[in-house]
Design a protein around this motif. Structure first.
Motif, mmCIF file in Angstrom:
data_model
loop_
_atom_site.group_PDB
_atom_site.id
_atom_site.type_symbol
_atom_site.label_atom_id
_atom_site.label_comp_id
_atom_site.label_asym_id
_atom_site.label_seq_id
_atom_site.Cartn_x
_atom_site.Cartn_y
_atom_site.Cartn_z
ATOM 1 N N ASP A 1 0.744 -1.119 0.041
ATOM 2 C CA ASP A 1 0.075 -0.210 0.086
ATOM 3 C C ASP A 1 0.868 1.222 0.129
ATOM 4 O O ASP A 1 0.554 2.292 -0.623
ATOM 5 C CB ASP A 1 -1.037 0.143 1.305
ATOM 6 C CG ASP A 1 -1.935 -1.041 1.346
ATOM 7 O OD1 ASP A 1 -2.468 -1.372 0.252
ATOM 8 O OD2 ASP A 1 -2.123 -1.727 2.385
ATOM 9 N N LEU A 2 2.167 1.154 0.658
ATOM 10 C CA LEU A 2 2.922 2.450 0.564
ATOM 11 C C LEU A 2 4.354 1.683 0.630
ATOM 12 O O LEU A 2 4.517 0.844 1.451
ATOM 13 C CB LEU A 2 2.656 3.120 1.926
ATOM 14 C CG LEU A 2 3.302 4.490 2.245
ATOM 15 C CD1 LEU A 2 2.484 5.067 2.971
ATOM 16 C CD2 LEU A 2 4.390 4.271 2.865
ATOM 17 N N ILE A 3 5.123 2.489 -0.277
ATOM 18 C CA ILE A 3 6.697 2.136 -0.319
ATOM 19 C C ILE A 3 7.432 3.241 0.157
ATOM 20 O O ILE A 3 7.604 4.205 -0.468
ATOM 21 C CB ILE A 3 7.019 1.569 -1.618
ATOM 22 C CG1 ILE A 3 6.140 0.134 -1.893
ATOM 23 C CG2 ILE A 3 8.386 1.112 -1.864
ATOM 24 C CD1 ILE A 3 6.433 -0.258 -3.331
ATOM 25 N N LEU A 4 8.459 3.039 1.056
ATOM 26 C CA LEU A 4 9.413 4.061 1.621
ATOM 27 C C LEU A 4 10.960 3.701 1.011
ATOM 28 O O LEU A 4 11.088 2.187 1.149
ATOM 29 C CB LEU A 4 9.409 4.298 2.953
ATOM 30 C CG LEU A 4 8.338 4.674 3.677
ATOM 31 C CD1 LEU A 4 8.116 4.805 4.875
ATOM 32 C CD2 LEU A 4 7.916 6.065 2.958
ATOM 33 N N LEU A 5 11.676 4.254 0.470
ATOM 34 C CA LEU A 5 12.732 3.876 -0.080
ATOM 35 C C LEU A 5 13.988 4.654 0.825
ATOM 36 O O LEU A 5 14.058 5.791 1.106
ATOM 37 C CB LEU A 5 12.936 4.494 -1.335
ATOM 38 C CG LEU A 5 14.450 4.187 -2.200
ATOM 39 C CD1 LEU A 5 14.468 2.583 -2.608
ATOM 40 C CD2 LEU A 5 14.345 4.978 -3.468
ATOM 41 N N LEU A 6 15.138 3.973 1.426
ATOM 42 C CA LEU A 6 16.215 4.207 1.876
ATOM 43 C C LEU A 6 17.520 3.704 1.177
ATOM 44 O O LEU A 6 17.888 2.653 1.312
ATOM 45 C CB LEU A 6 16.529 3.573 3.110
ATOM 46 C CG LEU A 6 16.987 4.090 4.326
ATOM 47 C CD1 LEU A 6 16.939 3.647 5.593
ATOM 48 C CD2 LEU A 6 18.529 4.390 4.044
ATOM 49 N N PRO A 7 17.760 4.885 0.106
ATOM 50 C CA PRO A 7 18.873 4.417 -0.704
ATOM 51 C C PRO A 7 20.327 4.714 -0.326
ATOM 52 O O PRO A 7 20.856 5.701 0.002
ATOM 53 C CB PRO A 7 18.713 5.369 -1.992
ATOM 54 C CG PRO A 7 17.914 6.407 -1.448
ATOM 55 C CD PRO A 7 17.246 6.069 0.011
ATOM 56 N N ALA A 8 20.859 3.423 0.483
ATOM 57 C CA ALA A 8 22.177 3.909 1.414
ATOM 58 C C ALA A 8 22.705 2.272 1.567
ATOM 59 O O ALA A 8 22.092 1.450 1.549
ATOM 60 C CB ALA A 8 21.790 4.618 2.659
ATOM 61 N N GLY B 1 -2.800 0.536 9.607
ATOM 62 C CA GLY B 1 -3.176 -0.989 9.149
ATOM 63 C C GLY B 1 -2.890 -1.286 7.558
ATOM 64 O O GLY B 1 -3.240 -2.164 7.061
ATOM 65 N N LEU B 2 -2.141 -0.392 6.949
ATOM 66 C CA LEU B 2 -1.411 -0.495 5.683
ATOM 67 C C LEU B 2 -0.286 -1.422 5.674
ATOM 68 O O LEU B 2 0.450 -1.602 6.650
ATOM 69 C CB LEU B 2 -1.026 0.818 5.089
ATOM 70 C CG LEU B 2 -2.139 1.796 4.850
ATOM 71 C CD1 LEU B 2 -1.375 3.318 4.481
ATOM 72 C CD2 LEU B 2 -3.318 1.601 3.926
#
Length: 248
Positions: free
Chosen positions: A56-63, A86-87
């Motif tokens: 439902d939701l994507i967070l990116l940590l480019p490291a 609840g996602l």
């Protein structure tokens, strides 16, 4: 059986033919997101391996995985975000353990243990783990660009940075940025990103992400397109029931 692409077209066809609206089925058109974004084969394999289409939701940590990147805060914030909303929220960490400090391998092991402890084995994705026989997966520039375009937000909780290039890349990708309030990132992001303090709790970071994204029309439209209008969904939710209904 008559088929149209929208409710309004169904009403027009029913009126034109003098038939009941219920005798006209609506099957909307779809989009091929992977083709639209011109994904690399590595991106396609990553999305399938991590089942990112279900997110439902994507967070990116480019490291790279080092202590100064403060990855544990991102992991804990993701747990809080999933619990409070609840996602099916996900976190993608793109880099391998930093090569210049042997203790970074132990840091990765601790992060993996934290992931398991919080029940996030299917939600926190260290791309380093996805490599096949040729070794660990380290995305090339094209694949990394794909991930910036796929993600819904950049989560960058670093304790120390020299500049913060991912903020610039997020700007090119029109990606909202959530980052620690340290001088180099403040200088780079200025007033155009969302900051959290160095002593912010995971819950506070999660609330910042949720309060920003869940009321953003661009985020909501994007997620609705991916969840309702990909060809896989059109086939499953509309075409197969239509065919099975006519055959029955």
């Amino acid at each position: 059986m008559h088929v149209t692409v929208s409710q309004s077209r169904r009403d027009q066809l029913a009126s034109l033919y003098g038939i009941a609206r219920e005798s006209v089925r609506v099957v909307p058109p779809g989009v091929d997101a992977a083709a639209f974004w011109h994904w690399t084969e590595t991106t396609r394999r990553t999305v399938e391996a991590c089942r990112l289409w279900d997110a439902d939701l994507i967070l990116l940590l480019p490291a790279r995985i080092t202590r100064r990147k403060n990855v544990q805060l991102a992991v804990r914030a993701l747990a809080s975000l999933r619990n409070s909303t609840g996602l099916d929220a996900r976190l993608i960490v793109t880099g391998p353990p930093g090569a210049h400090n042997p203790s970074n391998a132990a840091y990765l092991a601790r992060l993996q243990a934290l992931r398991a402890e919080l029940g996030l084995d299917e939600a926190v994705h260290f791309l380093y783990e996805l490599g096949a026989g040729e070794g660990p997966l380290v995305p090339d520039e094209a694949t990394l660009t794909d991930l910036f375009l796929l993600a819904d937000g950049l989560l960058f909780p670093s304790l120390d940075e020299g500049f913060g290039i991912p903020l610039l890349e997020a700007g090119l990708a029109r990606l909202p940025v959530f980052c620690s309030d340290i001088p180099p990132l403040r200088a780079t992001g200025q007033s155009d990103v969302y900051y959290f303090s160095m002593d912010a709790t995971p819950e506070a970071v999660a609330d910042l992400v949720a309060d920003t994204l869940l009321v953003d029309p661009t985020f909501c439209l994007r997620r609705r397109v991916l969840s309702c209008y990909r060809w896989e969904h059109i086939l499953r939710d509309h075409l197969i029931p239509l065919i099975e209904g006519t055959q029955g």
